[in-house]
Scaffold this active site. Sequence first.
Site, mmCIF file in Angstrom:
data_model
loop_
_atom_site.group_PDB
_atom_site.id
_atom_site.type_symbol
_atom_site.label_atom_id
_atom_site.label_comp_id
_atom_site.label_asym_id
_atom_site.label_seq_id
_atom_site.Cartn_x
_atom_site.Cartn_y
_atom_site.Cartn_z
ATOM 1 N N ASP A 180 0.843 -4.791 13.780
ATOM 2 C CA ASP A 180 0.916 -5.508 12.515
ATOM 3 C C ASP A 180 0.226 -4.636 11.471
ATOM 4 O O ASP A 180 -0.999 -4.605 11.382
ATOM 5 C CB ASP A 180 0.233 -6.882 12.654
ATOM 6 N N PHE B 234 -5.291 -11.880 12.234
ATOM 7 C CA PHE B 234 -4.528 -12.718 11.311
ATOM 8 C C PHE B 234 -3.097 -12.212 11.277
ATOM 9 O O PHE B 234 -2.860 -11.033 11.027
ATOM 10 C CB PHE B 234 -5.116 -12.697 9.895
ATOM 11 N N LYS C 42 2.978 -6.686 2.522
ATOM 12 C CA LYS C 42 2.097 -6.569 1.348
ATOM 13 C C LYS C 42 2.411 -5.415 0.378
ATOM 14 O O LYS C 42 3.000 -5.641 -0.668
ATOM 15 C CB LYS C 42 0.645 -6.506 1.816
HETATM 16 C C1 PLP Z 1 -1.352 -10.919 4.913
HETATM 17 C C2 PLP Z 1 -1.113 -10.655 6.347
HETATM 18 C C3 PLP Z 1 -0.096 -11.316 7.055
HETATM 19 C C4 PLP Z 1 0.742 -12.414 6.433
HETATM 20 O O1 PLP Z 1 1.494 -11.966 5.367
HETATM 21 P P1 PLP Z 1 2.172 -13.060 4.370
HETATM 22 O O2 PLP Z 1 3.001 -12.209 3.454
HETATM 23 O O3 PLP Z 1 1.049 -13.753 3.675
HETATM 24 O O4 PLP Z 1 2.973 -13.972 5.194
HETATM 25 C C5 PLP Z 1 0.106 -10.976 8.372
HETATM 26 N N1 PLP Z 1 -0.644 -10.028 8.979
HETATM 27 C C6 PLP Z 1 -1.624 -9.368 8.333
HETATM 28 C C7 PLP Z 1 -2.412 -8.316 9.048
HETATM 29 C C8 PLP Z 1 -1.907 -9.670 7.013
HETATM 30 O O5 PLP Z 1 -2.904 -9.042 6.369
#
Ligand code: PLP
Length: 399
Positions: free
Chosen positions: A222, A135, A251
């Site tokens: 990421d 994701f 986050k």
């Molecule tokens: C939550 C998340 C995103 C997206 O972040 P947003 O602030 O919602 O755009 C991208 N990569 C990972 C691994 C995530 O957990």
Amino acid sequence: MTPGPDAMSEPLMATYKRLPVTFARGDGVWLWDTDGKRYLDALSGIAVCGLGHAHPAVRDALCEQAGQLIHTSNLYGIAEQERLGAMLTERAGMDRVFFANSGAEANEAAIKLARLHAHRRGVENPAILVTEGSFHGRTLATLSATGNRKVQAGFEPLVQGFVRVPYDDLDAVEIAAENRPNIVAILVEPIQGEGGIRLPADDYLPRLRDLCDREGWLLIFDEIQTGMGRTGRFFAHEHVAAIPDVITLAKGLGNGVPIGACLARGAAAEVLTPGSHGSTFGGNPLACRVGRAVLQTIDAANLVENAARQGAYLLNAFRESLRHVNGVSEIRGRGLMIGIELDRPCAELVPLALAAGLLINVTAERVIRLLPPLILEQPEADQLVRELTHLIEGFLGNA
Ligand SMILES: *Cc1c(COP(=O)(O)O)cnc(C)c1O
């Protein structure tokens, strides 16, 4: 009963199927709804509120900075952005940072950086290797990078230039390297979050590093969910000593104040230049001042160590308490990023837990996901184990 989101949410686009609860205030690991009922927050707004709710350091940073200066523009110098940038790059072993407002935007910056880097070196049609079950966000480029059809469905045509392989499969990466000469980067989560708290083999990330060195690819981690101490190290990749070229963060960085960051080192840090990328809000004094307060508090209160300690404690405690429960497939995690996989879909557990005063999440259909605040202490950890074990036993008919 609280007027639930059903009655109240008509003005809102139906992007979320909301639970029938609205919170009025929080304190540490606790939240209170509009009826005054108390909840133990084992989700932290999905790995966002690492310091818990209403932390005085965050409050003070916000209030002081709001009273001084909230926003000017990236057309001017921003001292708070430079301060947070220096702290983050030093912590990450990176050379430079670009500040955005969310995780998806941080990943957009990383994707643009990888493409521009490739074009400057004469690669006409660059592709980025991504994984199944990943994701990376909800913008068009990041949903195209995401390995989940539900996130993509209906938004075709997707952004081109992504090659997908199974997660934690080095052979698949080797085959892609042989067949696709236009690959220029790998974008991967050190632990898959939305994908079900999936931990790769210990040699996966180091061997991706070796492969990237051999092929001249950029390695992009990421760390939006795994970073900021969540896994018991400041970055999840520190567990295996695989150093990326680019790291994305969001986050936990602002504890609820929107901020994202794309960090890079070496040649990757020099790719974005005036005119190639930007953001109106990104890196404004308010968000950066809060980010600095979050980093300082994580250090001052030893929250990375606490995440490691409480995470190990929770993992052991759940393995013990669920040992004889039929229907529990696996309990896994690192630090305060824990997944309890059942042998059946278990989304129903979320409203049951809510009724019992416990906030949890279920992802990948069968995985109970726990992302409690990094400030969690043992009595609250014990309560979490006791109540969730009871709920799981009831759900699986083992009570
Ligand atoms: C939550 C998340 C995103 C997206 O972040 P947003 O602030 O919602 O755009 C991208 N990569 C990972 C691994 C995530 O957990």
